[in-house]
Design a protein around this motif. Structure first.
Motif, PDB file in Angstrom:
ATOM      1  N   THR A  41       0.847  -1.186   0.000  1.00  0.00           N
ATOM      2  CA  THR A  41       0.000   0.000   0.000  1.00  0.00           C
ATOM      3  C   THR A  41       0.886   1.242   0.000  1.00  0.00           C
ATOM      4  O   THR A  41       2.109   1.170   0.168  1.00  0.00           O
ATOM      5  CB  THR A  41      -0.904   0.020   1.237  1.00  0.00           C
ATOM      6  N   PHE A  42       0.260   2.407  -0.191  1.00  0.00           N
ATOM      7  CA  PHE A  42       1.043   3.638  -0.197  1.00  0.00           C
ATOM      8  C   PHE A  42       1.709   3.884   1.155  1.00  0.00           C
ATOM      9  O   PHE A  42       2.829   4.395   1.226  1.00  0.00           O
ATOM     10  CB  PHE A  42       0.154   4.832  -0.559  1.00  0.00           C
ATOM     11  N   GLU A  43       1.039   3.520   2.247  1.00  0.00           N
ATOM     12  CA  GLU A  43       1.628   3.719   3.563  1.00  0.00           C
ATOM     13  C   GLU A  43       2.846   2.820   3.752  1.00  0.00           C
ATOM     14  O   GLU A  43       3.864   3.233   4.332  1.00  0.00           O
ATOM     15  CB  GLU A  43       0.577   3.437   4.652  1.00  0.00           C
TER      16      GLU A  43
ATOM     17  N   LYS B 185       4.720   1.679   1.291  1.00  0.00           N
ATOM     18  CA  LYS B 185       5.767   2.225   0.423  1.00  0.00           C
ATOM     19  C   LYS B 185       6.421   3.445   1.064  1.00  0.00           C
ATOM     20  O   LYS B 185       7.632   3.657   0.925  1.00  0.00           O
ATOM     21  CB  LYS B 185       5.179   2.612  -0.929  1.00  0.00           C
ATOM     22  N   LEU B 186       5.624   4.259   1.777  1.00  0.00           N
ATOM     23  CA  LEU B 186       6.169   5.428   2.448  1.00  0.00           C
ATOM     24  C   LEU B 186       7.217   5.013   3.477  1.00  0.00           C
ATOM     25  O   LEU B 186       8.318   5.565   3.537  1.00  0.00           O
ATOM     26  CB  LEU B 186       5.047   6.225   3.111  1.00  0.00           C
TER      27      LEU B 186
ATOM     28  N   LEU C  96       4.829  10.400  -0.952  1.00  0.00           N
ATOM     29  CA  LEU C  96       3.521   9.933  -1.422  1.00  0.00           C
ATOM     30  C   LEU C  96       3.236  10.440  -2.833  1.00  0.00           C
ATOM     31  O   LEU C  96       2.644   9.722  -3.646  1.00  0.00           O
ATOM     32  CB  LEU C  96       2.432  10.393  -0.449  1.00  0.00           C
TER      33      LEU C  96
ATOM     34  N   ALA D 201       5.152   8.257  -5.148  1.00  0.00           N
ATOM     35  CA  ALA D 201       4.571   6.917  -5.230  1.00  0.00           C
ATOM     36  C   ALA D 201       3.240   6.921  -5.980  1.00  0.00           C
ATOM     37  O   ALA D 201       2.941   5.980  -6.724  1.00  0.00           O
ATOM     38  CB  ALA D 201       4.383   6.355  -3.822  1.00  0.00           C
ATOM     39  N   GLU D 202       2.440   7.949  -5.811  1.00  0.00           N
ATOM     40  CA  GLU D 202       1.106   7.964  -6.413  1.00  0.00           C
ATOM     41  C   GLU D 202       1.130   8.430  -7.861  1.00  0.00           C
ATOM     42  O   GLU D 202       0.387   7.893  -8.696  1.00  0.00           O
ATOM     43  CB  GLU D 202       0.191   8.899  -5.596  1.00  0.00           C
TER      44      GLU D 202
ATOM     45  N   ARG E 207       3.478   3.160 -10.695  1.00  0.00           N
ATOM     46  CA  ARG E 207       2.216   2.414 -10.605  1.00  0.00           C
ATOM     47  C   ARG E 207       2.594   0.931 -10.625  1.00  0.00           C
ATOM     48  O   ARG E 207       2.641   0.299 -11.659  1.00  0.00           O
ATOM     49  CB  ARG E 207       1.304   2.773 -11.770  1.00  0.00           C
TER      50      ARG E 207
ATOM     51  N   LEU F 141       9.787   2.759  -7.723  1.00  0.00           N
ATOM     52  CA  LEU F 141       9.886   3.816  -6.724  1.00  0.00           C
ATOM     53  C   LEU F 141      11.350   4.085  -6.385  1.00  0.00           C
ATOM     54  O   LEU F 141      11.760   5.246  -6.245  1.00  0.00           O
ATOM     55  CB  LEU F 141       9.099   3.412  -5.472  1.00  0.00           C
TER      56      LEU F 141
ATOM     57  N   LYS G 285      -5.220   9.804 -10.776  1.00  0.00           N
ATOM     58  CA  LYS G 285      -6.259   8.883 -10.305  1.00  0.00           C
ATOM     59  C   LYS G 285      -7.336   8.764 -11.370  1.00  0.00           C
ATOM     60  O   LYS G 285      -7.907   9.763 -11.809  1.00  0.00           O
ATOM     61  CB  LYS G 285      -6.847   9.381  -8.987  1.00  0.00           C
TER      62      LYS G 285
ATOM     63  N   ARG H  50      -5.552   2.975  -4.326  1.00  0.00           N
ATOM     64  CA  ARG H  50      -4.633   3.889  -5.015  1.00  0.00           C
ATOM     65  C   ARG H  50      -5.399   4.808  -5.973  1.00  0.00           C
ATOM     66  O   ARG H  50      -5.044   5.973  -6.157  1.00  0.00           O
ATOM     67  CB  ARG H  50      -3.598   3.101  -5.819  1.00  0.00           C
TER      68      ARG H  50
END
Length: 829
Positions: free
Chosen positions: A523-525, A527-528, A558, A561-562, A566, A573, A620, A767
């Motif tokens: 998840t993005f968290e 990855k952070l 973030l 990553a966003e 993808r 990343l 998005k 995402r």
């Protein structure tokens, strides 16, 4: 000849003595050698001889003396403090020829002229010179006696013996001519240089002034040499007559080796050395502690090897095989590190999340600690690229204290690469498993079988995946047999960990032998955290920076990553972060060149990200979507382990009730579309969809369903509920909000059936900005077990047992006017 008042430059001789009438080769280098060579060349142009004083050196030297040369120093031929080492007598020499032998190095050929006694030394032009005293060497009448006649007869006998022993004919011919043409003392000096005499004997000859004494000494040493030659001839003749052919060959071979050794031409390939190496190989086999069967084979091959000729091809094959047997770790192993707390900490430090994987490894270590021994399991990590499957294997090996070896199986198409080649083939070698054990040098390493799903199957070279069946079966691999090795080897101590992106291409028998552990996308968290704790520090070290020279806040990570990656893993990343670090390196380098390093700002802002990386690659997907009837968002799963959202667009037109499908669709998804249309037609009255705004019946409309991104192949049954919702939305006028997505298979009766890839689909929807997901009721356990808590907090989950639950949760007229379940719906419950 120089007079008594002449001064000569001193050329010292190391382990050499120059006698009159003898030609000697001298190697010299340095500044004085260059000067002497120039002097000789200048005198040669004037047709003048160049004379030097050749004096032997005795005793220990304080200077570096080159082998077979004079004491050479750039500041002179000999140091002033070493002149006491010079002999009291020497020989005046004439330089005959000079040739260059290297940079600043020369080879001089000098001819002895007359012996002298040293009178005094002095230094001239930074070179040591000598004043000499010569002797009168005229032959007296009483010295032409019988002694001289006997000496010449002895010389003739010596030359005849040299001729019998096949000595060089040119040397013998020259000495024969000199017998009658030169005086006996001169002949004595020549022969002393030819026969075997010691350095001290030559010094004595140089220091002997009396002509009679010189002839007597030469006669004595020649008589000794003549006796040696006679005895050697007798022994050689006696032994040679008794030797057989093989003994003669052995004798000649030993002589050849001795000659090569004297000449410095030995190559280390002698028979004696071969025997020593075979003995060492036998000892190495004994130390390896082979099992009984392997030991029997090894001893048999070793006996056979000793009978083979080293030049034969079979010799190399047998020797390579025995070296493999000796190198394999039959009994060597590493002790497992069974510190559970330390292993937990190691896994936590190396990887974020992956709790179920860490739990399985800790279980394995705990059982080993309690039981003391455990048959190693066969673990297969399955997940998308870049999620840490390979690095997780390294962490497990490190936490266990075992050797780590990675075997890449991607593209392996030959069965022999797994099980080895028969030794009858040219260039045969063991398989990848045995080669890995030989490299690790222990029998309990951790083998990582990377990309096991990329093995080529059933080619004309065999099936390498079938060759892995024995390797990966805990009940069979205790007697694994490699074709090259041809004796069983116990693999039960090896911990095998396989990695794969997909299970679809792995054969069922092979899959059955492995314990599957799924690694899903981050998840993005997650990855952070990974970017902050691992990726950025790693890139700082790789680019020569230190901590604090590049600082990125959470919102910057973030955004990267966003909007710029993808993927399920973190490889893209990491590459993107490397681009940011390189950009900061450019700024720092520019400021350093201008001596303005204090103006450098290590912080990376959101605006700077766009300047460094350019415009965002990804937005998005739902941001540009407006709620339109007939358009529904679904969830998709790709074979590489990545999830994504999938839009379904439906439209209608007057026609004959035909269904048109576009978007590069597979057979299964086309069948789902037909199934959805059939269900909607059969329940059109209950759904109040019997007529359209134009007043025509639904059966008289052509329906066109399209899946955007037509270049990407799409297949699978999980779009069933999405297709039904799109058709119902199209005819009812109600729409599905863009922030609502759904997945699930439908049956002809309207039941919603479970599908796979729930975590990947949910994470990808998160995402993309989805806030409501409709899932099959039977997939509820997958959400509770696999989906991260942070995602659960941001998304509303609706679990549907049938299609009516899906329509009720999905369709709305506006934000407040939701789908009103028809009254007829009651009869369908």
């Amino acid at each position: 000849m120089p007079t008594l008042t002449d001064s000569l430059i001193v050329v010292p001789l190391e382990n050499k003595v120059l006698l009159p009438s003898v030609v000697l080769k001298i190697n010299m280098r340095g500044r004085d050698a260059v000067a002497l060579t120039r002097k000789h060349l200048r005198f040669s142009e004037q047709r003048k001889p160049t004379y030097i004083a050749c004096i032997p050196l005795t005793g220990e030297s304080t200077a570096v003396v080159e082998e077979d040369a004079v004491a050479l120093k750039d500041e002179g031929f000999i140091k002033a403090e070493d002149k006491d080492r010079l002999f009291a007598y020497g020989c005046t020499a004439r330089i005959v020829r000079v040739q260059r032998s290297g940079l600043g190095a020369f080879t001089m050929f000098v001819e002895g002229i007359s012996r002298f006694m040293v009178d005094d030394y002095f230094t001239h032009e930074n070179a040591l010179h000598v004043k000499v005293k010569y002797f009168d060497e005229e032959l007296e009448e009483n010295e032409t006696s019988d002694e001289m006649i006997r000496f010449k007869a002895l010389v003739r006998e010596f030359l005849a013996k040299m001729k019998d022993l096949n000595m060089p004919e040119n040397l013998i011919g020259q000495l024969t001519k000199l017998i009658d043409s030169v005086s006996p003392p001169v002949l004595a000096d020549l022969l002393v240089s030819v026969i075997e005499t010691s350095f001290d004997e030559k010094l004595t000859m140089l220091a002997t002034i009396s002509l009679k004494e010189r002839v007597e000494k030469a006669s004595e040493w020649m008589t000794r040499q003549l006796h040696v030659l006679k005895i050697s001839e007798q022994v050689h003749s006696s032994v040679e007559g008794k030797l057989t052919k093989k003994q003669r060959e052995f004798y000649l071979r030993q002589q050849l080796e001795a000659i090569k050794k004297e000449l410095g031409e030995t190559e280390g390939g002698s028979g004696a050395k071969e025997e020593d190496e075979l003995d060492q190989l036998g000892a190495k086999i004994e130390e390896a502690e082979l099992p009984e069967e392997a030991s029997t084979v090894a001893q048999r091959e070793l006996k056979r090897l000793k009978k083979l000729q080293p030049a034969s091809s079979e010799y190399a094959v047998a020797r390579n095989y025995l070296e493999l047997l000796a190198d394999l770790p039959w009994s060597k192993k590493t002790d497992d590190v069974l510190d559970i707390a330390q292993a937990k900490q190691k896994l936590e430090d190396d990887h974020f999340g992956l709790d179920h994987v860490k739990k399985r490894i800790i279980e394995y270590l705990s059982v080993i600690k309690i039981k003391g021994d455990l048959k190693a399991p066969i673990i297969c990590f399955v997940g998308p690229p870049g999620v840490g499957k390979t690095s997780l294997g390294k962490s497990i090996a490190s936490s266990l204290g075992r050797e780590f070896h990675r075997i890449s199986l991607g593209g392996v198409r030959d069965e022999a690469e797994m099980r080895g080649h028969r030794r009858t083939y040219v260039g045969a070698m063991p398989g990848l498993i045995i080669q890995g054990l030989r490299k690790c040098k222990v029998n309990n390493p951790l083998f990582l079988l990377d990309e096991i799903d990329k093995l080529v199957q059933s080619s004309h070279y065999g099936d390498p995946s079938a060759a892995l069946l024995e390797v990966l079966d805990p009940e069979q691999n205790n007697s694994f047999s490699d074709h090259y090795l041809n004796v069983p080897f116990d693999l039960s101590n090896v911990l095998f960990i396989a990695t794969a992106n997909s299970l679809d291409t792995i054969p069922e028998p092979l899959l059955d032998r492995m314990e599957l552990i799924s690694l899903n996308g981050y998840t993005f968290e997650e990855k952070l955290y990974i970017a902050k704790a691992h990726l950025l520090p790693k890139q700082l070290v790789a680019h020569g920076l230190v901590k604090g020279q590049v600082c990125m806040k959470d919102e910057v990570f973030l955004k990267v990553a966003e909007n710029y990656t993808r993927e399920s893993g973190v490889r893209s990343l990491e590459r993107t972060i490397a681009s940011v670090v390189r950009a900061k390196c450019v700024q720092l380098a520019d400021l350093r060149e201008q001596d303005k390093e204090e103006e450098y700002d290590p912080n990376v802002s959101l605006e700077a990200i766009e300047e460094i990386l350019g415009m965002a690659y990804y937005e998005k997907e739902i941001a540009e979507r407006d709620p339109v009837p007939g358009v529904v968002t679904g969830l998709a799963y790709s074979g590489s382990g990545n999830g994504g959202i999938l839009f379904v667009e439906a439209t209608k037109m007057p026609g004959d009730g035909n269904l048109e499908l576009t978007g590069s669709l597979g057979n299964v998804i086309q069948e789902s579309a037909k199934l959805a249309l059939s269900w909607v037609k059969s329940h059109a009255f209950a759904l109040q969809l019997t007529t359209s705004p134009t007043g025509k019946m639904i059966e008289h409309d052509d329906i066109h369903i399209h899946f955007p991104a037509g270049s990407i192949s799409k297949d699978g049954p999980s779009a069933g509920v999405t297709l039904v919702s799109a058709i119902v939305s199209l005819y009812s006028g109600y729409h599905v909000p863009p922030t609502t997505a759904m997945t699930g298979e439908i049956s002809l009766r309207g039941q919603v059936l479970p599908v796979g890839g729930i975590k990947e689909k949910v994470v990808s929807a998160h995402r993309a900005g989805i806030r409501k997901i409709i899932l099959p009721y039977r997939n509820r356990k997958d959400v509770e077990q696999d989906v991260p808590e942070k995602v659960k907090e941001d998304i509303q989950f609706v679990y549907a047992k049938n299609i009516w639950d899906v329509l009720e949760a999905a369709l709305v007229m506006n934000e407040t006017d939701k789908w009103i379940t028809p009254r007829v719906y009651e009869s369908h419950l």
